[in-house]
Design an enzyme around this catalytic site. Structure first.
Site, PDB file in Angstrom:
ATOM      1  CG  HIS A  48      -1.914   1.110   1.260  1.00 42.46           C
ATOM      2  ND1 HIS A  48      -3.052   1.103   0.479  1.00 42.46           N
ATOM      3  CD2 HIS A  48      -1.929   2.277   1.955  1.00 42.46           C
ATOM      4  CE1 HIS A  48      -3.733   2.218   0.698  1.00 42.46           C
ATOM      5  NE2 HIS A  48      -3.077   2.950   1.596  1.00 42.46           N
ATOM      6  CD  GLU A  70      -3.434  -1.612  -1.745  1.00 44.93           C
ATOM      7  OE1 GLU A  70      -3.101  -0.921  -0.786  1.00 44.93           O
ATOM      8  OE2 GLU A  70      -3.930  -1.143  -2.796  1.00 44.93           O
ATOM      9  CG  ASN A 374      27.574 -26.888  -3.707  1.00 44.62           C
ATOM     10  OD1 ASN A 374      27.626 -27.284  -4.863  1.00 44.62           O
ATOM     11  ND2 ASN A 374      28.243 -27.451  -2.731  1.00 44.62           N
TER      12      ASN A 374
END
Length: 787
Positions: A48, A70, A374
């Protein structure tokens, strides 16, 4: 006005990037805890805020995207939508698009990026909303919510009359922002700002088709109630909040990094001056022992030293950033990667508040990305395999940071399958990285370090995640650039732990001062694992290369004098001093002639003409004013590798052992301003058969000494230009002459004269008159001549 807009844009970008980074982390946490309403509200408020700020600055593309995002978050926080992994994918995709738009705004000043397509994402977001409850009702509710409060009616004067408990979280945020804005806005600018805000609200009404009631200044006057005194706990809490907001005004200030760098350079000069002052004080204390002024001088020197140290720490802290700035992006990385690989992985982060220098923070991001990837790809097993092994279905990766002395330790640990040293050796042999014989002599810890070799990979096939053998090589290169050390420990079936040890800062460092022959070097203490004392018999030769067996490790051994091609003028001692250096995944033993001690040094550039010298990172000025070269450990490691292949240490040590077999091989210098005294001493020495040099005073003697290989000196005390005491002091300043026999031959026979002789470095003290036989015996003893 343009400058104000630019400043506003800069503030917006800083805040937006920080909020999105935090939102990224919060979204991952939300996926694990979808019912956490506080977290949902927090994420909604960020979206917002970015939407509102973007709208004010006319970034329509950003506003459009955040508005639709939103809407999805709003339904979720109202309990009308449950966040599933699929929905989270779309939300995260929106966040990535927001990041790309913000980056474009930062570089170009507008959000019309041709590379960022938001319509497909917007359609997905709308589909989420429409497929659940329908957007029309949602927009109506949102309009009603936003219409509950008129920010123009709120000021510091009437804040006490508003019941904050009735406000929604986003409305409360809006109120607080309005109050902070009022605090920071001068009265003369307030009117202009209000008009600009009203104009923006009208534009937003047209874009979003959400009519709002316009409020005029007259209405504000009529509707503003008179402040009343309220003593309820709620009112007191609001007043306290108001006080805190006022008190936090101007608590932070943005400073250009160049200014901090300049400040750091000045602190460096101050540290050098402090070291010099301490050295001068020590010299004065020696000379004037017991004098009253020394106590006062000591207090001044101590005070300056303490203040300088405190100032140095304070300035260094201004450059420090929490490592959380790097860590915060990894929950998202682990989440996306684990979904891509079909694994279940949980990331636990500890020590994100640990601080590091800004320059180092910028360098460690890439190595950590590779190591986390990894761990997820190679370390954590698929869920079904983990269940078969009796492990939880969900794997865990721990990412931890903590201080250890002057180093920061970053630990990456997983509870995956671990590494098998034998498999790693076999892979390395297949790829031609090592020979079978090298593999046989390799310890498990050395085998683990093979993963950092270029081109090495244990992946069965090449994917977009791994298999090319470049990731861990990048880790090693970047950590070496920072003078860091890598340690690995792994247990097959249990998991792997990798530790990165990195210095706190690269500007002012702790160093170990060592001597190689006559030359002094500063070795960064962050790369010194330990120091050891050995004898020549501890050195082994394997395949023509010198090695040192230290506990369970076999380390390459190199003489520092061989690396820098320093002339060997000192005979080796019974004991040899070795510095064990570590860089990245590599360790070596470095033979030096002496340990001087530990010192705080300031790294100075060598300048345009000398920069780039192999093995040298820069220079520092020591307390005595002399320049000492600072070793570049990364470059030194490469030079050491070449030297290790060419020179055997035991043979190198023998180069300095030029054995003198006959008396005429020995050179003795007579220093006396009296021709008669020189003749008497020459007569005694000629019987020995040694080679004789003569000098009339200390200056001439010093010059002769530098040009000839002298084995002993007979020195008179009273001489013009430079007396015997001063000559001895000057000679002892040179490391190669510290064992040169100096015999004082003088008529000064008091106890204080003898004590002074010992203090300046005389080995023996002969008073005139003396017999030639006595002088001859003294010289024989000091030269270790037989017969």
């Amino acid at each position: 006005m343009m400058d104000d807009m630019m400043e506003l844009l800069e503030d917006f970008l800083i805040e937006a990037f920080e909020m999105i980074e935090e939102m990224d982390q919060d979204l991952i946490e939300l996926e694990n805890n979808p019912d956490d309403l506080d977290l949902l509200n927090k994420i909604f408020r960020v979206a917002h805020t970015i939407k509102g700020s973007g709208g004010f600055l006319n970034f329509d593309k950003l506003t459009h995207l955040t508005h639709h995002m939103e809407a999805v978050l709003d339904k979720a926080r109202k309990g009308e939508l449950r966040i599933t992994p699929e929905i989270m994918d779309v939300i995260l995709e929106s966040v990535d698009a927001m990041k790309a738009i913000l980056s474009y705004i930062r570089d170009h000043g507008n959000d019309s990026s041709p590379d960022v397509e938001i319509e497909p994402i917007v359609k997905k977001l709308d589909a989420i909303v429409n497929g659940t409850f329908g957007s029309s009702e949602e927009e109506t509710n949102e309009s009603k919510d936003e219409g509950k409060i008129n920010l123009d009616e709120i000021s510091l004067d009437n804040i006490d009359d508003i019941d904050v408990s009735e406000l929604s979280p986003e409305e409360l945020d809006a109120v607080l922002e309005k109050l902070v804005e009022d605090i920071n806005t001068p009265p003369e600018e307030a009117k202009e700002e209000k008009e600009a805000k009203k104009s923006e609200e009208k534009n937003e009404d047209k874009v979003e088709e959400e009519p709002k009631q316009e409020t005029t200044p007259e209405v504000k006057k009529e509707t503003t109630p008179t402040p009343k005194q309220d003593t309820t706990p709620k009112a007191q809490a609001k007043k306290e909040l108001k006080k805190q907001m006022v008190s936090t005004k101007e608590q932070t200030i943005r400073v250009d990094v160049k200014r901090l760098d300049q400040l750091m350079n000045l602190i460096g000069e101050l540290v050098l001056a402090k070291n010099r002052l301490i050295k001068i004080y020590n010299d004065v204390e020696e000379r004037y022992e017991g004098e009253k002024f020394l106590e006062e001088l000591n207090q001044v020197v101590s005070s300056i030293s303490i203040v300088t140290t405190d100032l140095q720490i304070a300035v260094m802290k201004t450059r420090m950033l929490p490592i959380g700035k790097v860590f915060n992006k990894f929950p998202r990385l682990v989440r996306d990667l684990s979904r891509e690989l079909g694994k279940k992985v949980k990331l636990i982060i500890e020590g994100e508040d640990t601080e590091l220098d800004k320059s180092i923070i910028e360098e460690i991001g890439d190595p950590l990305v590779h190591m986390i990837r990894n761990a997820v790809d190679h370390g954590i097993e698929p869920p079904e395999e983990r269940v078969k092994k009796g492990k939880p279905e969900e794997g865990t990766i721990w990412l931890k940071a903590y201080n250890e002395g002057n180093m920061i330790v970053i630990e990456i640990k997983d509870d995956g399958k671990g590494m098998d040293a034998n498999i790693l050796k076999q892979k390395a042999i297949e790829k031609g990285i090592i020979t079978p014989q090298e593999a046989e002599n390799m310890s498990d810890k050395e085998a683990f370090m093979l993963i950092f070799k270029p081109g090495f990979s244990t992946a069965e096939k090449v994917t977009n995640v791994s298999g090319r053998g470049v990731g861990m090589d990048v880790v090693k290169t970047n950590i070496e650039k920072l003078n860091g050390i890598i340690e690995i420990d792994s247990v097959p079936g249990k998991g792997t732990t990798i530790k990165l040890k990195i210095p706190l800062t690269l500007a002012i460092i702790q160093a170990l001062l060592v001597a190689s022959q006559e030359d002094l070097f500063a070795v960064p203490l962050s790369n010194v694992i330990e120091t050891v004392r050995i004898v020549e018999e501890d050195i082994y030769t394997i395949e023509g290369k010198s090695v040192l067996k230290l506990r369970d490790e076999v380390l390459p051994l190199v003489n520092m004098a061989d690396i820098f091609e320093i002339e060997k003028i000192l005979e080796p001692e019974k004991y040899l001093y070795v510095v064990i250096l570590g860089l990245g995944a590599t360790k070596i033993g470095l033979i030096v002639d002496r340990f001087i001690g530990q010192e705080e040094i300031v790294i100075k550039s060598l300048g345009e003409f000398l920069k780039g010298l192999p093995g040298i990172a820069g220079a520092t000025i020591r307390g005595d004013g002399r320049v000492t070269l600072i070793v570049d450990v990364a470059s030194l490691m490469k030079l050491a590798k070449d030297t290790h292949n060419k020179k055997i240490v035991t043979e190198s040590l023998k180069e300095a052992k030029k054995k003198k077999e006959k008396p005429e091989d020995y050179v003795v210098m007579i220093v006396d301003d009296s021709a008669m005294d020189r003749k008497i001493m020459r007569g005694a020495l000629e019987e020995l058969g040694v080679t004789i040099l003569e000098a009339k005073d200390g200056v001439e003697a010093l010059n002769l000494l530098k040009q000839n290989d002298v084995d002993a000196m007979l020195i008179d005390i009273e001489m013009p230009r430079m007396d015997g005491y001063t000559l001895a002091q000057e000679i002892r300043k040179y490391n190669k002459y510290r064992k040169l026999p100096l015999v004082a031959v003088t008529s000064r026979a008091t106890k204080s004269d003898r004590v002074r002789g010992v203090e300046v470095g005389m080995n023996e003290y002969i008073t005139k008159p003396y017999t030639q036989e006595y002088l001859k015996n003294v010289v024989k003893r000091n030269l270790k001549l037989e017969g």
